[in-house]
Design an enzyme around this catalytic site. Structure first.
Site, PDB file in Angstrom:
ATOM      1  N   CYS A   8       0.811  -1.202   0.042  1.00 56.50           N
ATOM      2  CA  CYS A   8       0.090  -0.085  -0.053  1.00 56.50           C
ATOM      3  C   CYS A   8       1.061   1.274  -0.064  1.00 56.50           C
ATOM      4  CB  CYS A   8      -1.079   0.193   1.075  1.00 56.50           C
ATOM      5  SG  CYS A   8      -1.928  -1.375   1.417  1.00 56.50           S
ATOM      6  N   GLY A  36      -0.554   0.566  -5.020  1.00 54.02           N
ATOM      7  CA  GLY A  36      -1.877  -0.075  -4.736  1.00 54.02           C
ATOM      8  C   GLY A  36      -2.632   0.461  -5.842  1.00 54.02           C
ATOM      9  N   ASN A 111       0.487   0.803   5.912  1.00 49.97           N
ATOM     10  CA  ASN A 111       1.256  -0.109   5.084  1.00 49.97           C
ATOM     11  C   ASN A 111       1.878  -1.254   5.531  1.00 49.97           C
ATOM     12  OD1 ASN A 111       4.200   0.582   2.751  1.00 49.97           O
ATOM     13  ND2 ASN A 111       2.807  -1.088   2.734  1.00 49.97           N
ATOM     14  N   GLY A 112       1.497  -2.401   5.043  1.00 52.42           N
ATOM     15  CA  GLY A 112       2.373  -3.442   5.817  1.00 52.42           C
ATOM     16  C   GLY A 112       1.540  -4.734   6.196  1.00 52.42           C
ATOM     17  N   TYR A 255      11.748  -3.795  -6.951  1.00 54.03           N
ATOM     18  CA  TYR A 255      10.612  -3.629  -7.874  1.00 54.03           C
ATOM     19  C   TYR A 255       9.504  -2.899  -7.203  1.00 54.03           C
ATOM     20  CZ  TYR A 255       5.720  -5.287  -9.227  1.00 54.03           C
ATOM     21  OH  TYR A 255       4.881  -5.186  -9.750  1.00 54.03           O
TER      22      TYR A 255
END
Ligand code: SF4
Length: 465
Positions: A8, A36, A111-112, A255
């Protein structure tokens, strides 16, 4: 060609005076869209009054002029783009989560992934909490609210919460007067902050979102650090710093992150080029041209070319307009999808010995289709080089590298994989060199490489009680 999905993106903004924080958040989310694409949301605080909007879809689908105008101006905003690594992809799981509790209101973006969310969720349910969503973020928001009710101070509540939740979390939290951000004790996911010329503070998953709103990068949050931004400026709380081994996700460099971002002092673009040069040293081969798979294979291909002296060319053109929701229900249609997404330039490829650089191989099916496509364009030989080590373990920290069954490198040797995907030769970046691609600048110097080597910085709690 990506078989892995991002986690995210989070964004937060604090302006000392009323400002178009919803518009700026919209710009920030646009810059973080790559992290996201399933849902997006913005919450704004104006004089302590919260307004928010969130929905499934891309940022451009969720927000239009009217929606942004409804959110209006304010002093603080937080925003989120989501890919569903925990909880399914539907509107109820979109963020920010907004909580109204007896002490006021709070909004939160995450995020995570937590490694102990199942246990915490069960315990909270036994205490009477009724969950609206299936996300870890709601577990965090209930835990934080419970601690806030005990302590009456949001910072203290967050300090306590960070001792309860385990795993990967970069959070931005908005109260009526403060913007608070924190990074988990291992620092799995990136989080940085900066300031505009007008003195507006901005927090974001990646520095490219600071650039999008004209903010200068100040620095990354340290692993375990909390920053509190209010009328007094920025206050850092480091009580949880240096309590755990730093473990920034190395795959952010390979990436996930945008190449124009700087994470912990390292340019993602340069890290990818370094990965390419390491690949050239580790897996040299006689060839005529190096081509990269857009987008994240391109920098590594340039790095391979520079190190090897073999010319770099653009050999594949990506159709930028094919979204995640593109329909391809049948096998044949999925085959055609690769052709729609990427088209080889025959003039570059025909009769050549090609070095093809990609960032990862997960199942191998996408690589096989791609190699077939390049052979169809007349390549004489295809030597595939991958700018990451082989995936051999699931990720518990916010990506969808889920199970060993789906990972081709769990079942086959490199030589066998080359045969399966149809490459003449295949070489992966070594784990040692993956750790080196961003080395030297990172203050903490620690990386997570668990999906490659099984060394999990924090174990997943498998127990559900
Ligand atoms: S397991 Fe892999 S993808 Fe997950 S955080 Fe660690 S390095 Fe990143």
């Amino acid at each position: 060609m990506h078989e892995i999905n991002e986690e995210c993106g989070v964004f937060g903004i604090y302006s000392p005076k009323t400002a178009p924080v919803s518009v700026l958040s919209y710009y920030g989310l646009y810059a973080l869209q790559h992290r996201g694409q399933e849902s997006a949301g913005i919450a704004v605080s104006s004089g302590g009054q919260f307004k928010y909007h969130r929905d499934t879809g891309l940022v451009q689908d969720v927000f239009d002029n009217d929606k942004i105008a409804e959110l209006g101006e304010g002093q603080i905003a937080i925003a989120h783009v989501r890919y569903s690594t925990s909880g399914s992809s539907n509107r109820i799981n979109a963020q920010p989560i907004v909580v109204n509790h007896m002490g006021g209101s709070m909004a939160l973006c995450h995020n995570g992934n937590l490694v102990n969310s199942n246990k915490l969720r069960s315990a909270l349910e036994r205490e009477g909490c009724i969950f609206q969503s299936t996300t870890d973020t709601e577990v965090i928001s209930y835990t934080l609210t419970r601690e806030y009710i005990k302590t009456k101070v949001l910072e203290e509540a967050l300090i306590n919460t960070m001792d309860i939740i385990r795993g990967a979390y970069s959070l931005v939290i908005m109260s009526s007067r403060k913007l608070i951000a924190c990074r988990d004790k291992h620092g799995f996911r990136p989080l940085c902050f900066g300031i505009t010329e007008d003195g507006v503070y901005v927090v974001a998953s990646e520095s490219c979102a600071l650039d999008a709103v004209g903010a200068r990068l100040i620095r990354d949050l340290r692993a375990g650090e909390i920053i509190v931004i209010d009328e007094n400026g920025v206050n850092s709380i480091d009580i949880h710093c240096n309590k755990a081994k730093a473990a920034l996700c190395v795959f952010e460099y390979v990436y996930f992150a945008r190449p124009d971002s700087i994470i912990e002092g390292v340019s993602v673009h340069e890290a990818r080029q370094r990965a390419g040069s390491f690949l050239a040293l580790e897996h040299p081969v006689q060839a005529d041209v190096v081509i990269g798979v857009p987008d994240s294979g391109l920098d590594a291909a340039i790095g391979y070319s520079r190190q090897s002296g073999i010319p770099y060319e653009i050999g594949l053109i990506k159709n930028k307009y094919i979204g995640r929701t593109f329909i391809a229900p049948t096998q044949q249609e999925r085959e055609n999808l690769v052709r729609l997404k990427l088209n080889p330039i025959s003039e570059v490829i025909r009769d050549k010995r090609i070095i093809l650089i990609d960032d990862s191989i997960v199942r191998g099916t996408t690589s096989a289709r791609l190699i077939k496509l390049i052979r169809g364009a007349g390549a004489r030989e295809i030597h595939m080089r991958v700018s990451a080590p082989p995936f051999t373990n699931p990720c518990y920290y916010g990506t969808d590298i889920e199970s060993k069954e789906k990972l081709i490198a769990c079942k086959y040797s490199t030589g066998d994989i080359a045969d399966i995907i149809g490459a003449d030769t295949l070489g992966f970046l070594s784990i040692e060199n993956a750790k080196q691609i961003a080395k030297g600048v990172n203050a903490s110097g620690g990386y997570c490489t668990a999906c490659f080597d099984g060394n999990y910085p924090v174990e997943k709690d498998m127990e559900i009680d």
